[in-house]
Enzyme design. Structure first.
Site, PDB file in Angstrom:
ATOM      1  N   LYS A 150      35.734  62.757 -59.653  1.00 30.85           N
ATOM      2  CA  LYS A 150      34.657  62.415 -60.581  1.00 30.85           C
ATOM      3  C   LYS A 150      35.148  61.390 -61.619  1.00 30.85           C
ATOM      4  CE  LYS A 150      31.600  64.457 -63.958  1.00 30.85           C
ATOM      5  NZ  LYS A 150      31.374  65.588 -64.842  1.00 30.85           N
ATOM      6  N   LYS A 163       8.435  39.906 -43.721  1.00 34.30           N
ATOM      7  CA  LYS A 163       9.292  40.918 -43.086  1.00 34.30           C
ATOM      8  C   LYS A 163       8.923  41.085 -41.615  1.00 34.30           C
ATOM      9  CE  LYS A 163      10.469  43.464 -47.214  1.00 34.30           C
ATOM     10  NZ  LYS A 163      10.185  44.522 -48.143  1.00 34.30           N
ATOM     11  N   ASN A 168      16.812  56.491 -54.029  1.00 35.59           N
ATOM     12  CA  ASN A 168      15.458  56.098 -54.437  1.00 35.59           C
ATOM     13  C   ASN A 168      14.546  57.309 -54.347  1.00 35.59           C
ATOM     14  OD1 ASN A 168      14.286  56.222 -51.688  1.00 35.59           O
ATOM     15  ND2 ASN A 168      15.807  54.625 -51.332  1.00 35.59           N
TER      16      ASN A 168
HETATM   17  O1  PMT Z   1       9.151  59.209 -48.236  1.00 33.34           O
HETATM   18  P1  PMT Z   1       7.840  59.172 -49.018  1.00 33.34           P
HETATM   19  O2  PMT Z   1       7.982  59.745 -50.395  1.00 33.34           O
HETATM   20  O3  PMT Z   1       6.706  59.755 -48.229  1.00 33.34           O
HETATM   21  O4  PMT Z   1       7.463  57.630 -49.254  1.00 33.34           O
HETATM   22  C1  PMT Z   1       7.111  56.809 -48.181  1.00 33.34           C
HETATM   23  C2  PMT Z   1       7.732  55.408 -48.312  1.00 33.34           C
HETATM   24  C3  PMT Z   1       7.173  54.707 -49.542  1.00 33.34           C
HETATM   25  C4  PMT Z   1       9.250  55.502 -48.383  1.00 33.34           C
HETATM   26  C5  PMT Z   1       7.343  54.635 -46.998  1.00 33.34           C
HETATM   27  O5  PMT Z   1       5.943  54.603 -46.890  1.00 33.34           O
HETATM   28  C6  PMT Z   1       7.881  53.215 -47.020  1.00 33.34           C
HETATM   29  O6  PMT Z   1       7.271  52.290 -47.506  1.00 33.34           O
HETATM   30  N1  PMT Z   1       9.095  53.047 -46.432  1.00 33.34           N
HETATM   31  C7  PMT Z   1       9.850  51.759 -46.466  1.00 33.34           C
HETATM   32  C8  PMT Z   1      10.522  51.628 -47.799  1.00 33.34           C
HETATM   33  C9  PMT Z   1      11.431  50.441 -47.835  1.00 33.34           C
HETATM   34  O7  PMT Z   1      12.594  50.598 -47.817  1.00 33.34           O
HETATM   35  O8  PMT Z   1      10.818  49.296 -47.803  1.00 33.34           O
HETATM   36  P2  PMT Z   1      11.617  47.870 -47.753  1.00 33.34           P
HETATM   37  O9  PMT Z   1      10.529  46.878 -47.949  1.00 33.34           O
HETATM   38  O10 PMT Z   1      12.761  47.859 -48.695  1.00 33.34           O
HETATM   39  O11 PMT Z   1      12.194  47.807 -46.272  1.00 33.34           O
HETATM   40  C10 PMT Z   1      11.474  47.220 -45.209  1.00 33.34           C
HETATM   41  C11 PMT Z   1      11.822  47.903 -43.898  1.00 33.34           C
HETATM   42  O12 PMT Z   1      13.208  47.653 -43.582  1.00 33.34           O
HETATM   43  C12 PMT Z   1      11.640  49.399 -43.872  1.00 33.34           C
HETATM   44  O13 PMT Z   1      11.071  49.752 -42.617  1.00 33.34           O
HETATM   45  C13 PMT Z   1      13.054  49.948 -43.994  1.00 33.34           C
HETATM   46  O14 PMT Z   1      13.196  51.188 -43.276  1.00 33.34           O
HETATM   47  C14 PMT Z   1      13.881  48.850 -43.340  1.00 33.34           C
HETATM   48  N2  PMT Z   1      15.233  48.714 -43.891  1.00 33.34           N
HETATM   49  C15 PMT Z   1      15.415  48.328 -45.185  1.00 33.34           C
HETATM   50  C16 PMT Z   1      16.686  48.148 -45.666  1.00 33.34           C
HETATM   51  C17 PMT Z   1      17.798  48.369 -44.807  1.00 33.34           C
HETATM   52  N3  PMT Z   1      19.008  48.233 -45.248  1.00 33.34           N
HETATM   53  N4  PMT Z   1      17.585  48.774 -43.543  1.00 33.34           N
HETATM   54  C18 PMT Z   1      16.334  48.935 -43.068  1.00 33.34           C
HETATM   55  O15 PMT Z   1      16.135  49.314 -41.895  1.00 33.34           O
END
Ligand code: PMT
Length: 398
Positions: free
Chosen positions: A291, A338, A212
């Site tokens: 590949k 969440k 991503n």
């Molecule tokens: O890195 P930058 O370019 O500065 O951008 C910052 C950001 C947009 C990445 C950051 O501000 C942000 O929002 N990070 C969380 C992104 C994300 O994965 O969001 P989510 O809504 O999908 O996940 C929710 C939470 O669960 C997050 O804290 C994530 O770390 C956690 N997660 C998600 C999936 C997973 N398999 N394991 C996790 O721990």
């Protein structure tokens, strides 16, 4: 509070230049070292001798002065300070910085300052019609988006006799703004903060992966800010182009499963866990050691990755757990879900549809959602400023 801090004070050619002398005096009284760089036009309003006498340091104004002793004085000046303040900043100067023009020492220094490492405050000063001119407004907005901090001018009677916005903020107010940008104390001394940052990469074959847009900026800003506030910092990061901040313990990983393993291994050390990483929810079920050759259509089946945050929430012991949510719709509703489902103390909700918020930007605009249902809507700010603000809020929860 400003002891051991060096402030580069840039002065451009406006009548408010006389206020810079007072600002330099106040900064020095607070213990800062002040390095002045003046433009040629500034020298028409205030003399280098005044500033040299007040600061006890030579004043720089030329790009090519052999007496400076360095051929790269603009780089040296950009690297030395903890903060850069340009006061007054004229319309012309703002226009140059917005356009990336570097035709004198001060504008060249500004271009060489790494905004991720040191904040830059601009204190505009100009006639009110100039201040409201579309070109100036657009330059200011552009600079804000790039992460420059503005000490917005005051309204009042201007030097030209007009009444309106454009008067540079008073030195005492500017001093307060400068002080606010430095943490008041080492309030994380004795605490360990674990930060995850960046994207994960889920390999398909030796040359292809699912990932991503996360740049790591938000997470690295948090790691840096926590370290500055005295914490032991463990930074567990997916692949980014960033240098880890000085003094943090850095654990590079690639995939979500690697991130999971390192987080679970270090968990017992942490007082605070901040999950900024954009972890891939899915990975290819099958990976290929060679590949994949082009052929017909390719169907890739994706399987779920472990949800690290969910696991941390279910094991929650003595640590404070902070999650991030990146949403494109129903921001608050989804973030609330969440927060509850993952047993968090705080969730930082990014609205990815907002300009300047979320992935890759130097800035972010978020809502903080607390366990008790309270929501705090924050304005657009740099990720570094936001990092300090989040740490302040976490400290209240601790
Ligand atoms: O890195 P930058 O370019 O500065 O951008 C910052 C950001 C947009 C990445 C950051 O501000 C942000 O929002 N990070 C969380 C992104 C994300 O994965 O969001 P989510 O809504 O999908 O996940 C929710 C939470 O669960 C997050 O804290 C994530 O770390 C956690 N997660 C998600 C999936 C997973 N398999 N394991 C996790 O721990």
């Amino acid at each position: 509070m400003l002891k051991d801090k060096t402030i580069l004070l840039g002065i451009t050619g406006g009548i408010a230049a006389y206020k810079s002398a007072e600002l330099a005096r106040l900064l020095i009284k607070e213990g800062a070292a002040v390095q002045v760089v003046m433009t040629a036009n500034a020298e028409a309003f205030i003399t280098p001798l005044t500033m040299r006498t007040l600061t006890g340091r030579p004043v720089y104004s030329s790009l090519f002065n052999p007496s400076y002793g360095s051929a790269t004085v603009h780089i040296d000046l950009a690297r030395e300070p903890h903060m850069v303040v340009v006061a007054p900043a004229t319309a012309n100067f703002l226009g140059k910085i917005a356009a990336g023009i570097a035709d004198d020492l001060l504008s060249t220094v500004l271009l060489a300052v790494n905004l991720k490492e040191r904040p830059v405050i601009l204190a505009p000063s100009m006639n009110t019609v100039m201040f409201h001119n579309a070109a100036v407004r657009e330059n200011i907005e552009l600079l804000r988006k790039r992460g420059y901090i503005f000490a917005d001018p005051l309204a009042g009677v201007l030097a030209c006799g007009d009444v309106g916005e454009g008067r540079m903020v008073e030195p005492a107010q500017l001093l307060q703004l400068i002080k606010d940008k430095f943490p008041a104390r080492e309030d994380y001394g004795g605490l360990t903060v674990l930060v995850t940052a960046g994207p994960t990469r889920e390999l398909l074959d030796p040359v292809r992966f699912f990932s991503n847009h996360s740049s790591g900026r938000m997470g690295y800003a948090l790691a840096r800010a926590a370290r500055e506030r005295g914490a032991r910092v463990l930074l567990i990061s997916g692949p980014t182009a960033l240098e880890p901040p000085p003094g943090v313990e850095f654990h590079p990983v690639v995939s979500a499963r690697e991130m999971y393993d390192v987080v679970m291994d270090k968990l017992f050390l942490a007082d605070v866990i901040i999950k900024t990483a954009a972890v891939a929810d899915y990975r290819p079920e099958e990976t290929y050691s060679q590949k994949i050759k082009k052929g017909g259509d390719l169907l890739v089946r994706l399987v779920r990755n472990p949800d690290i945050l969910q696991e941390l929430g279910s094991r929650k012991g003595n640590y404070i757990l902070v999650g991030f949510a990146a949403e494109t719709e129903n921001l608050l509703n989804n973030a609330h879900k969440k927060l509850a489902a993952k047993n968090l103390d705080l969730i930082v909700a990014n609205d990815l549809t907002e300009e300047g918020a979320g992935f890759t930007y130097e800035t972010n605009k978020v809502n903080l959602l607390y366990r008790d249902g309270h929501v705090e809507e924050l304005p657009l700010m740099t990720k570094y400023e936001l990092a300090h603000l989040i740490l302040e809020r976490i400290k209240i929860i601790i």
